[in-house]
Write a protein that holds these residues in place. Structure first.
Motif, PDB file in Angstrom:
ATOM      1  N   UNK A  92       0.777  -1.232   0.000  1.00  0.00           N
ATOM      2  CA  UNK A  92       0.000   0.000   0.000  1.00  0.00           C
ATOM      3  C   UNK A  92       0.806   1.278   0.000  1.00  0.00           C
ATOM      4  N   UNK A  93       0.114   2.375   0.237  1.00  0.00           N
ATOM      5  CA  UNK A  93       0.725   3.698   0.168  1.00  0.00           C
ATOM      6  C   UNK A  93       1.822   3.885   1.208  1.00  0.00           C
ATOM      7  N   UNK A  94       1.645   3.267   2.371  1.00  0.00           N
ATOM      8  CA  UNK A  94       2.627   3.422   3.451  1.00  0.00           C
ATOM      9  C   UNK A  94       3.990   2.885   3.045  1.00  0.00           C
ATOM     10  N   UNK A  95       4.007   1.674   2.512  1.00  0.00           N
ATOM     11  CA  UNK A  95       5.292   1.101   2.105  1.00  0.00           C
ATOM     12  C   UNK A  95       5.819   1.783   0.847  1.00  0.00           C
ATOM     13  N   UNK A  96       4.928   2.165  -0.049  1.00  0.00           N
ATOM     14  CA  UNK A  96       5.359   2.876  -1.256  1.00  0.00           C
ATOM     15  C   UNK A  96       6.067   4.176  -0.887  1.00  0.00           C
ATOM     16  N   UNK A  97       5.517   4.892   0.076  1.00  0.00           N
ATOM     17  CA  UNK A  97       6.141   6.146   0.517  1.00  0.00           C
ATOM     18  C   UNK A  97       7.487   5.877   1.159  1.00  0.00           C
ATOM     19  N   UNK A  98       7.547   4.827   1.958  1.00  0.00           N
ATOM     20  CA  UNK A  98       8.798   4.467   2.630  1.00  0.00           C
ATOM     21  C   UNK A  98       9.875   4.095   1.609  1.00  0.00           C
ATOM     22  N   UNK A  99       9.446   3.542   0.480  1.00  0.00           N
ATOM     23  CA  UNK A  99      10.371   3.101  -0.563  1.00  0.00           C
ATOM     24  C   UNK A  99      10.640   4.170  -1.616  1.00  0.00           C
ATOM     25  N   UNK A 100       9.882   5.247  -1.583  1.00  0.00           N
ATOM     26  CA  UNK A 100      10.033   6.275  -2.606  1.00  0.00           C
ATOM     27  C   UNK A 100       9.461   5.859  -3.942  1.00  0.00           C
ATOM     28  N   UNK A 101       8.469   4.947  -3.920  1.00  0.00           N
ATOM     29  CA  UNK A 101       7.841   4.486  -5.159  1.00  0.00           C
ATOM     30  C   UNK A 101       6.498   5.166  -5.361  1.00  0.00           C
ATOM     31  N   UNK A 102       6.113   5.332  -6.616  1.00  0.00           N
ATOM     32  CA  UNK A 102       4.773   5.820  -6.942  1.00  0.00           C
ATOM     33  C   UNK A 102       3.927   4.649  -7.400  1.00  0.00           C
ATOM     34  N   UNK A 103       2.779   4.460  -6.764  1.00  0.00           N
ATOM     35  CA  UNK A 103       1.876   3.387  -7.149  1.00  0.00           C
ATOM     36  C   UNK A 103       1.107   3.762  -8.409  1.00  0.00           C
ATOM     37  N   UNK A 104       1.024   2.827  -9.346  1.00  0.00           N
ATOM     38  CA  UNK A 104       0.284   3.035 -10.590  1.00  0.00           C
ATOM     39  C   UNK A 104      -0.932   2.117 -10.622  1.00  0.00           C
ATOM     40  N   UNK A 105      -1.937   2.453 -11.438  1.00  0.00           N
ATOM     41  CA  UNK A 105      -3.074   1.543 -11.624  1.00  0.00           C
ATOM     42  C   UNK A 105      -2.603   0.208 -12.181  1.00  0.00           C
ATOM     43  N   UNK A 106      -3.431  -0.840 -12.048  1.00  0.00           N
ATOM     44  CA  UNK A 106      -3.013  -2.170 -12.473  1.00  0.00           C
ATOM     45  C   UNK A 106      -2.781  -2.253 -13.980  1.00  0.00           C
ATOM     46  N   UNK A 107      -3.405  -1.374 -14.739  1.00  0.00           N
ATOM     47  CA  UNK A 107      -3.097  -1.226 -16.161  1.00  0.00           C
ATOM     48  C   UNK A 107      -2.856   0.251 -16.415  1.00  0.00           C
ATOM     49  N   UNK A 108      -1.670   0.576 -16.931  1.00  0.00           N
ATOM     50  CA  UNK A 108      -1.319   1.982 -17.132  1.00  0.00           C
ATOM     51  C   UNK A 108      -0.813   2.212 -18.545  1.00  0.00           C
ATOM     52  N   UNK A 109      -1.023   3.405 -18.997  1.00  0.00           N
ATOM     53  CA  UNK A 109      -0.518   3.830 -20.303  1.00  0.00           C
ATOM     54  C   UNK A 109       0.599   4.830 -20.077  1.00  0.00           C
ATOM     55  N   UNK A 110       1.752   4.620 -20.692  1.00  0.00           N
ATOM     56  CA  UNK A 110       2.896   5.514 -20.523  1.00  0.00           C
ATOM     57  C   UNK A 110       3.434   5.943 -21.882  1.00  0.00           C
ATOM     58  N   UNK A 111       4.173   7.025 -21.875  1.00  0.00           N
ATOM     59  CA  UNK A 111       4.886   7.472 -23.074  1.00  0.00           C
ATOM     60  C   UNK A 111       6.311   6.958 -22.974  1.00  0.00           C
ATOM     61  N   UNK A 112       6.710   6.155 -23.936  1.00  0.00           N
ATOM     62  CA  UNK A 112       8.022   5.539 -23.930  1.00  0.00           C
ATOM     63  C   UNK A 112       8.822   6.052 -25.118  1.00  0.00           C
ATOM     64  N   UNK A 113       9.445   7.215 -24.905  1.00  0.00           N
ATOM     65  CA  UNK A 113      10.240   7.870 -25.952  1.00  0.00           C
ATOM     66  C   UNK A 113       9.435   8.076 -27.232  1.00  0.00           C
ATOM     67  N   UNK A 114       8.225   8.583 -27.054  1.00  0.00           N
ATOM     68  CA  UNK A 114       7.380   8.913 -28.189  1.00  0.00           C
ATOM     69  C   UNK A 114       6.433   7.811 -28.617  1.00  0.00           C
ATOM     70  N   UNK A 115       6.574   6.628 -28.021  1.00  0.00           N
ATOM     71  CA  UNK A 115       5.663   5.521 -28.338  1.00  0.00           C
ATOM     72  C   UNK A 115       4.744   5.258 -27.157  1.00  0.00           C
ATOM     73  N   UNK A 116       3.457   5.121 -27.451  1.00  0.00           N
ATOM     74  CA  UNK A 116       2.505   4.794 -26.398  1.00  0.00           C
ATOM     75  C   UNK A 116       2.658   3.320 -26.029  1.00  0.00           C
ATOM     76  N   UNK A 117       2.787   3.039 -24.728  1.00  0.00           N
ATOM     77  CA  UNK A 117       2.932   1.664 -24.261  1.00  0.00           C
ATOM     78  C   UNK A 117       1.958   1.405 -23.130  1.00  0.00           C
ATOM     79  N   UNK A 118       1.416   0.189 -23.097  1.00  0.00           N
ATOM     80  CA  UNK A 118       0.560  -0.258 -22.009  1.00  0.00           C
ATOM     81  C   UNK A 118       1.393  -1.179 -21.129  1.00  0.00           C
ATOM     82  N   UNK A 119       1.391  -0.924 -19.810  1.00  0.00           N
ATOM     83  CA  UNK A 119       2.156  -1.752 -18.886  1.00  0.00           C
ATOM     84  C   UNK A 119       1.225  -2.345 -17.833  1.00  0.00           C
ATOM     85  N   UNK A 120       1.534  -3.556 -17.384  1.00  0.00           N
ATOM     86  CA  UNK A 120       0.696  -4.245 -16.406  1.00  0.00           C
ATOM     87  C   UNK A 120       1.475  -5.437 -15.863  1.00  0.00           C
TER      88      UNK A 120
END
Length: 250
Positions: A92-120
């Motif tokens: 959860x958010x508590x451990x994510x904060x402790x680790x310096x990680x940002x939690x993402x939705x279980x399916x996310x869309x990102x920009x990968x050097x100009x290409x749209x990518x779906x990650x999960x």
């Protein structure tokens, strides 16, 4: 200190299944965080970072050390993003904060050097595994998670240990076809996001698959697990590589 302006690579990892009884995996992961990851624009952890997760209140030295190692990376210039897996979906958010990680939705869309990518993580793609999908639906419900989190820490540790044994037995009895992705589900996912690139883990079958989606050429990239060696996907503006790192020999 890393020259942030020179960074032009993104890393993806999944299925490390970190656990105290596998110090070889932990050592390889720490080495990756210290030697490869600082050169990256971003690091994406696509689930099953841990073999099991019993709650953010786990105060064991092991999980604290992992949090500190990831936090060191994120505070020195490499953002770390986390997508839940089937083993650590209670993180959860508590451990994510402790680790310096940002939690993402279980399916996310990102920009990968100009290409749209779906990650999960990839477990939702395995629709032929009906028994697992039924458990997944139940375990993601608010009432089930609330019930589990309300249990004492030592009880949750025992439940996690028992689950790992049952999961190993169940997996051994399932066919490889059942545990792999369903092609139609892959296409549906890419068409939903109007993307030509899908990156996931979960199946432990690292490969690059040429497919067709949205009436055009597309690709599905599967990340490797860390049972026998370290494994990551390295993406730059001009290249995509699935790489491995042998464990250090004692």
């Amino acid at each position: 200190m890393t020259n942030i302006a020179s960074k032009s690579v993104t890393y993806f990892i999944a299925d490390l299944h970190l656990a105290p009884n596998r110090p070889d995996i932990t050592a390889c992961f720490i080495s990756f965080l210290e030697n490869q990851a600082p050169d990256a624009d971003k690091l994406y952890i696509l689930g099953d970072l841990f073999e099991s997760w019993i709650g953010d209140d786990d105060d064991s030295t092991f999980v604290i050390d992992i949090a500190n190692a990831i936090k060191t990376l994120s505070t020195t210039g490499t953002p770390v993003y986390f997508v839940h897996g089937n083993r650590d979906f209670l993180l959860g958010k508590r451990y994510a904060k402790k680790s310096g990680m940002e939690l993402l939705p279980e399916i996310s869309e990102i920009d990968l050097y100009g290409q749209k990518a779906v990650i999960m993580h990839g477990d939702t793609l395995c629709t032929r595994d009906v028994a697992y999908q039924a458990f997944r639906k139940k375990s993601r419900s608010w009432w089930w998670q609330a019930m589990i989190k309300s249990l004492p820490l030592f009880v949750r540790r025992k439940i996690a240990a028992d689950y790992r044994k049952r999961s190993a037995s169940a997996t051994a009895m399932k066919s490889q076809d059942i545990m792999d992705v369903t092609d139609d589900e892959v296409i549906l996912c890419l068409e939903q996001f109007q993307s030509q690139l899908l990156i996931h883990g979960h199946t432990h079958r690292p490969n690059r698959h040429a497919i067709e989606a949205n009436n055009a050429a597309a690709e599905r990239i599967v990340l490797g697990d860390w049972y026998e060696q370290g494994a990551w996907l390295k993406v730059s503006p001009n290249s995509i590589e699935l790489l491995t790192q042998p464990f250090q020999q004692n």
